[in-house]
Design a protein around this motif. Structure first.
Motif, PDB file in Angstrom:
ATOM      1  N   TRP A 147       0.835  -1.194   0.000  1.00  0.00           N
ATOM      2  CA  TRP A 147       0.000   0.000   0.000  1.00  0.00           C
ATOM      3  C   TRP A 147       0.873   1.249   0.000  1.00  0.00           C
ATOM      4  CZ3 TRP A 147      -5.256   0.400  -0.324  1.00  0.00           C
ATOM      5  CH2 TRP A 147      -5.998  -0.776  -0.154  1.00  0.00           C
ATOM      6  N   PHE A 148       0.339   2.331  -0.547  1.00  0.00           N
ATOM      7  CA  PHE A 148       1.042   3.604  -0.549  1.00  0.00           C
ATOM      8  C   PHE A 148       0.030   4.739  -0.620  1.00  0.00           C
ATOM      9  CE2 PHE A 148       0.580   2.146  -4.883  1.00  0.00           C
ATOM     10  CZ  PHE A 148       0.164   3.267  -5.581  1.00  0.00           C
ATOM     11  N   ALA A 149       0.461   5.913  -0.184  1.00  0.00           N
ATOM     12  CA  ALA A 149      -0.305   7.141  -0.382  1.00  0.00           C
ATOM     13  C   ALA A 149       0.432   7.957  -1.431  1.00  0.00           C
ATOM     14  CB  ALA A 149      -0.402   7.926   0.926  1.00  0.00           C
ATOM     15  N   MET A 150      -0.332   8.718  -2.237  1.00  0.00           N
ATOM     16  CA  MET A 150       0.323   9.419  -3.344  1.00  0.00           C
ATOM     17  C   MET A 150      -0.409  10.693  -3.713  1.00  0.00           C
ATOM     18  SD  MET A 150       1.262   7.823  -7.075  1.00  0.00           S
ATOM     19  CE  MET A 150       2.293   8.713  -8.235  1.00  0.00           C
ATOM     20  N   THR A 151       0.354  11.752  -3.885  1.00  0.00           N
ATOM     21  CA  THR A 151      -0.132  13.002  -4.458  1.00  0.00           C
ATOM     22  C   THR A 151       1.063  13.754  -5.023  1.00  0.00           C
ATOM     23  OG1 THR A 151      -1.439  15.001  -4.057  1.00  0.00           O
ATOM     24  CG2 THR A 151       0.073  14.351  -2.320  1.00  0.00           C
ATOM     25  N   THR A 159       1.808   1.434   5.995  1.00  0.00           N
ATOM     26  CA  THR A 159       1.968   0.169   6.704  1.00  0.00           C
ATOM     27  C   THR A 159       0.611  -0.465   6.936  1.00  0.00           C
ATOM     28  OG1 THR A 159       3.932   1.009   7.838  1.00  0.00           O
ATOM     29  CG2 THR A 159       2.879  -0.942   8.772  1.00  0.00           C
ATOM     30  N   LEU A 160       0.349  -1.541   6.232  1.00  0.00           N
ATOM     31  CA  LEU A 160      -0.914  -2.262   6.350  1.00  0.00           C
ATOM     32  C   LEU A 160      -0.628  -3.734   6.106  1.00  0.00           C
ATOM     33  CD1 LEU A 160      -3.997  -2.242   6.637  1.00  0.00           C
ATOM     34  CD2 LEU A 160      -4.155  -1.887   4.190  1.00  0.00           C
ATOM     35  N   VAL A 161      -0.860  -4.563   7.113  1.00  0.00           N
ATOM     36  CA  VAL A 161      -0.565  -5.980   6.987  1.00  0.00           C
ATOM     37  C   VAL A 161      -1.621  -6.640   6.104  1.00  0.00           C
ATOM     38  CG1 VAL A 161      -0.269  -8.153   8.214  1.00  0.00           C
ATOM     39  CG2 VAL A 161       0.521  -6.008   9.246  1.00  0.00           C
ATOM     40  N   GLY A 162      -1.148  -7.284   5.046  1.00  0.00           N
ATOM     41  CA  GLY A 162      -2.067  -7.987   4.171  1.00  0.00           C
ATOM     42  C   GLY A 162      -2.896  -7.046   3.307  1.00  0.00           C
ATOM     43  N   LYS A 163      -3.942  -7.608   2.704  1.00  0.00           N
ATOM     44  CA  LYS A 163      -4.819  -6.838   1.843  1.00  0.00           C
ATOM     45  C   LYS A 163      -6.268  -7.207   2.167  1.00  0.00           C
ATOM     46  CE  LYS A 163      -6.001  -6.245  -3.041  1.00  0.00           C
ATOM     47  NZ  LYS A 163      -7.112  -7.204  -3.186  1.00  0.00           N
ATOM     48  N   PRO A 164      -6.985  -6.299   2.816  1.00  0.00           N
ATOM     49  CA  PRO A 164      -8.388  -6.590   3.135  1.00  0.00           C
ATOM     50  C   PRO A 164      -9.235  -6.659   1.874  1.00  0.00           C
ATOM     51  CG  PRO A 164      -7.875  -4.296   3.601  1.00  0.00           C
ATOM     52  CD  PRO A 164      -6.579  -4.961   3.254  1.00  0.00           C
ATOM     53  N   ASP A 165     -10.380  -7.304   1.993  1.00  0.00           N
ATOM     54  CA  ASP A 165     -11.293  -7.402   0.855  1.00  0.00           C
ATOM     55  C   ASP A 165     -11.978  -6.075   0.564  1.00  0.00           C
ATOM     56  OD1 ASP A 165     -10.690 -10.060   0.640  1.00  0.00           O
ATOM     57  OD2 ASP A 165     -12.535 -10.774   1.581  1.00  0.00           O
ATOM     58  N   ARG A 166     -12.093  -5.233   1.599  1.00  0.00           N
ATOM     59  CA  ARG A 166     -12.842  -3.991   1.459  1.00  0.00           C
ATOM     60  C   ARG A 166     -12.216  -2.917   2.342  1.00  0.00           C
ATOM     61  NH1 ARG A 166     -19.416  -3.983   1.219  1.00  0.00           N
ATOM     62  NH2 ARG A 166     -19.882  -1.909   2.028  1.00  0.00           N
ATOM     63  N   VAL A 167     -12.093  -1.711   1.825  1.00  0.00           N
ATOM     64  CA  VAL A 167     -11.532  -0.586   2.577  1.00  0.00           C
ATOM     65  C   VAL A 167     -12.479   0.608   2.501  1.00  0.00           C
ATOM     66  CG1 VAL A 167      -9.132  -1.305   2.233  1.00  0.00           C
ATOM     67  CG2 VAL A 167     -10.213   0.253   0.588  1.00  0.00           C
TER      68      VAL A 167
END
Length: 224
Positions: A147-151, A159-167
């Motif tokens: 994951w990343f933030a971008m502008t 920092t996010l462990v894994g990948k949830p199905d929904r955010v």
């Protein structure tokens, strides 16, 4: 100016990869992992659909324009209705509602994609750019299992462990805050601080699989 190979992958064209980005309109906007502070902005249950007029030719909308799927080959741009609102080079689509104030919350099912961006962009953002690469868009993205933030073409790891199905996406216009939400906790994982000056639209970039949007939602109780 050349861009890193990783960024070129994030923002590739249908069937080819971007190798450079224009240097105009660069303005530094802080991107930080900070706590979400409750503001006095009125809470609105924003409800939107995806706007087909803005969708790049590699993107198909489905489920009454609440979902988007990426087609690697896409459509021949000459076979897509010509519209100045449409993204010409980037696999991007906007929501059909403009945001000029208040606090808003929506969610996105991301389990069927491994490369995407979610956030907001100025309604008048150039259709020649990709969300996250200019000072008119603020997004959270996922690529290469990170994951990343971008502008403004600046990438900050999230920092996010894994990948949830929904955010979730939480926007406070007056406070200038955009948050990525873990919907299971619920908790704001990362915040982008910005200065919003004009109408915004929900914004989505997609380079594989599909996304499904869920709007008209109440902000989760206890979100912090």
């Amino acid at each position: 100016m050349a861009i890193p190979a990783s960024l070129a992958r994030f923002c590739r064209l249908s069937g080819r990869t971007l190798v450079s980005l224009p240097g105009r309109n660069r303005r530094q906007i802080p991107v930080s992992a900070r706590r979400w502070y409750t503001s006095r902005s009125p809470v609105n249950n924003l409800q939107f659909r995806l706007d087909e007029r803005t969708a790049h030719s590699s993107l198909d909308l489905f489920k009454k324009d609440t979902g988007v799927i990426y087609r690697m080959l896409g459509l021949d741009p000459s076979h897509v209705q010509d519209n100045p609102e449409r993204f010409r080079d980037w696999a991007v689509v906007f929501g059909d509602e403009k945001i000029t104030g208040g606090s808003h919350y929506w969610e996105v099912t991301v389990k069927k994609s491994q490369e995407f961006r979610l956030g907001v962009a100025e309604a008048l953002m150039s259709r020649d750019d990709c969300v996250g690469t200019n000072s008119s868009s603020w997004v959270f993205g996922y690529a290469q299992r990170k994951w990343f933030a971008m502008t403004n073409n600046k990438i900050v790891p999230v920092t996010l462990v894994g990948k949830p199905d929904r955010v979730g996406i939480l926007l406070d216009y007056e406070a200038g805050l955009l948050g990525l939400v873990d919907v299971q906790k619920p908790k704001v994982i990362h915040t982008i601080k910005a200065q919003f000056r004009g109408p915004l639209c929900p914004a989505f970039g997609l380079w594989d699989g599909e996304l499904l949007t869920h709007s008209g939602l109440e902000q989760p109780a206890g979100l912090k």
